[in-house]
Design a protein around this motif. Structure first.
Motif, PDB file in Angstrom:
ATOM      1  N   PHE A 142      52.483  39.138  51.168  1.00 46.56           N
ATOM      2  CA  PHE A 142      51.787  38.080  50.427  1.00 46.56           C
ATOM      3  C   PHE A 142      51.492  36.950  51.422  1.00 46.56           C
ATOM      4  N   HIS A 143      50.659  35.997  50.983  1.00 49.69           N
ATOM      5  CA  HIS A 143      50.364  34.842  51.849  1.00 49.69           C
ATOM      6  C   HIS A 143      51.641  34.169  52.345  1.00 49.69           C
ATOM      7  N   LEU A 195      45.631  43.304  46.340  1.00 52.79           N
ATOM      8  CA  LEU A 195      45.623  42.085  45.522  1.00 52.79           C
ATOM      9  C   LEU A 195      44.400  41.246  45.858  1.00 52.79           C
ATOM     10  N   GLN A 198      43.569  35.357  46.710  1.00 47.64           N
ATOM     11  CA  GLN A 198      44.467  34.213  46.487  1.00 47.64           C
ATOM     12  C   GLN A 198      45.928  34.594  46.741  1.00 47.64           C
ATOM     13  N   GLU A 199      46.213  35.895  46.717  1.00 46.24           N
ATOM     14  CA  GLU A 199      47.601  36.330  46.882  1.00 46.24           C
ATOM     15  C   GLU A 199      47.883  36.975  48.238  1.00 46.24           C
ATOM     16  N   CYS A 200      46.880  37.643  48.800  1.00 52.62           N
ATOM     17  CA  CYS A 200      47.064  38.228  50.134  1.00 52.62           C
ATOM     18  C   CYS A 200      45.708  38.484  50.769  1.00 52.62           C
ATOM     19  N   ARG A 204      43.155  44.130  50.072  1.00 52.99           N
ATOM     20  CA  ARG A 204      42.467  43.562  48.909  1.00 52.99           C
ATOM     21  C   ARG A 204      41.643  44.570  48.109  1.00 52.99           C
ATOM     22  N   HIS A 229      42.783  42.254  39.855  1.00 48.22           N
ATOM     23  CA  HIS A 229      42.391  41.960  41.243  1.00 48.22           C
ATOM     24  C   HIS A 229      41.018  42.560  41.546  1.00 48.22           C
TER      25      HIS A 229
END
Ligand code: MG
Length: 315
Positions: A142-143, A195, A198-200, A204, A229
């Motif tokens: 994740f971020h 995802l 905004q999450e990773c 994606r 997503h």
């Protein structure tokens, strides 16, 4: 999976090689040489939010609403293996997947966080096998995880950054290969989850997840798609699931504007194109609710089941 030579023969027979000009082996998933099994719609939901004094009561409620499966949080399942086994034994509602729970991150910049993630993922995969889950959902980073550079991350996961460089990178054992071997021994598989941004950033789209699976082509490594997503990242639900092909083994679903129960965002909650993709690949696994609810669950959950079964018929 077909080897390249076989693919070329199959593609020539269908005229696909001429149409695409491509010949990578894994693309045969989009070019079936034989009929796929008829797809099925098996609906599941995450345990949270299902009313009931006990797990057995929750399963009974879900069966009454028309669900076929239940999904548990990874850490929750780890603590409750026996309880889950016992409640599910002989019940019409089956387990779908375990969702997340890996501590640390597989591609964190910090080696200690990576080591922690390997240990945690193996522990969760063992539990996933014990409760009979289709797989354990894993997000590589994740971020918040302070990820290593993208190319180095891909190389760490699958052992090489470019397909034509695979033979040059025999050691060390790639992270996902080690985990996939563990998963198969445990009787389950890894489900990589793409995802939204905004999450990773690392993973994606379903196609990118499938591409990681293609790197290893191992029965213990699979990808999933999450309609929430996908709403932000995919250009086509149909295309996304087709690119997932034989590597796709789980799907999450939610309403498409607010991540609530399917149907609560009205006309936006259209999954027909995605369902066409699932039918095209002969999908056999679960479509699992990962969502909140605006209305009472007793009302919106069975309504969503009805809506999704109608859209499946339409697809
Ligand atoms: Mg999800």
């Amino acid at each position: 999976m077909l080897r390249r030579r076989d693919f070329l023969a199959a593609a020539a027979a269908t005229g696909v090689a001429a149409a695409t000009g491509r010949s990578h082996a894994a693309q045969t998933d989009a070019v079936p040489a034989q009929p796929k099994p008829k797809a099925v719609l098996k609906l599941s939901a995450q345990e949270g939010g299902i009313p009931g004094e006990s797990l057995k009561a929750k399963l009974d409620t879900m069966a009454g609403w028309g669900f076929d499966g239940i999904e548990f949080g990874g850490q929750a399942a780890l603590r409750r293996v026996k309880e889950i086994q016992s409640a599910l034994d002989g019940h019409d509602v089956k387990i779908s997947a375990l969702c997340g729970g890996v501590e640390g991150a597989l591609i964190a910049d910090d080696p200690a966080a990576r080591e922690k993630a390997m240990h945690s993922a193996k522990e969760l995969l063992t539990a996933a096998g014990e409760v009979g889950a289709v797989g354990l959902i894993i997000v590589p980073a994740f971020h918040r995880d302070n990820m290593m550079p993208h190319q180095a991350a891909r190389e760490l996961l699958t052992g090489f950054a470019r397909w034509d460089a695979r033979k040059d990178k025999p050691d060390p054992t790639p992270v996902l290969l080690e985990l996939a071997e563990h998963a198969v021994k445990a009787g389950t598989r890894i489900l990589l989850e793409p995802l939204n941004r905004q999450e990773c950033y690392f993973l994606r789209t379903v196609a990118d997840g499938a591409s990681i699976c293609k790197d290893l082509d191992h029965p213990g490594l699979a990808v999933m798609g999450d309609f929430w997503h996908m709403t932000w990242e995919e250009t086509s639900d149909l295309g996304a699931f087709i690119t997932g092909g034989g590597y796709l083994h789980h799907v999450h679903i939610a309403s498409r504007k607010r991540r609530k129960t399917p149907g609560e965002d009205g006309a936006a909650d259209n999954y027909v194109e995605g369902f066409k993709g699932l039918k095209w690949i002969g999908y056999q696994d679960f479509v699992s609710f990962e969502c909140g609810a605006v209305g009472a669950r007793e009302v919106v959950m069975p309504a969503a089941v009805k809506l999704l079964r109608a859209q499946w018929e339409q697809a």
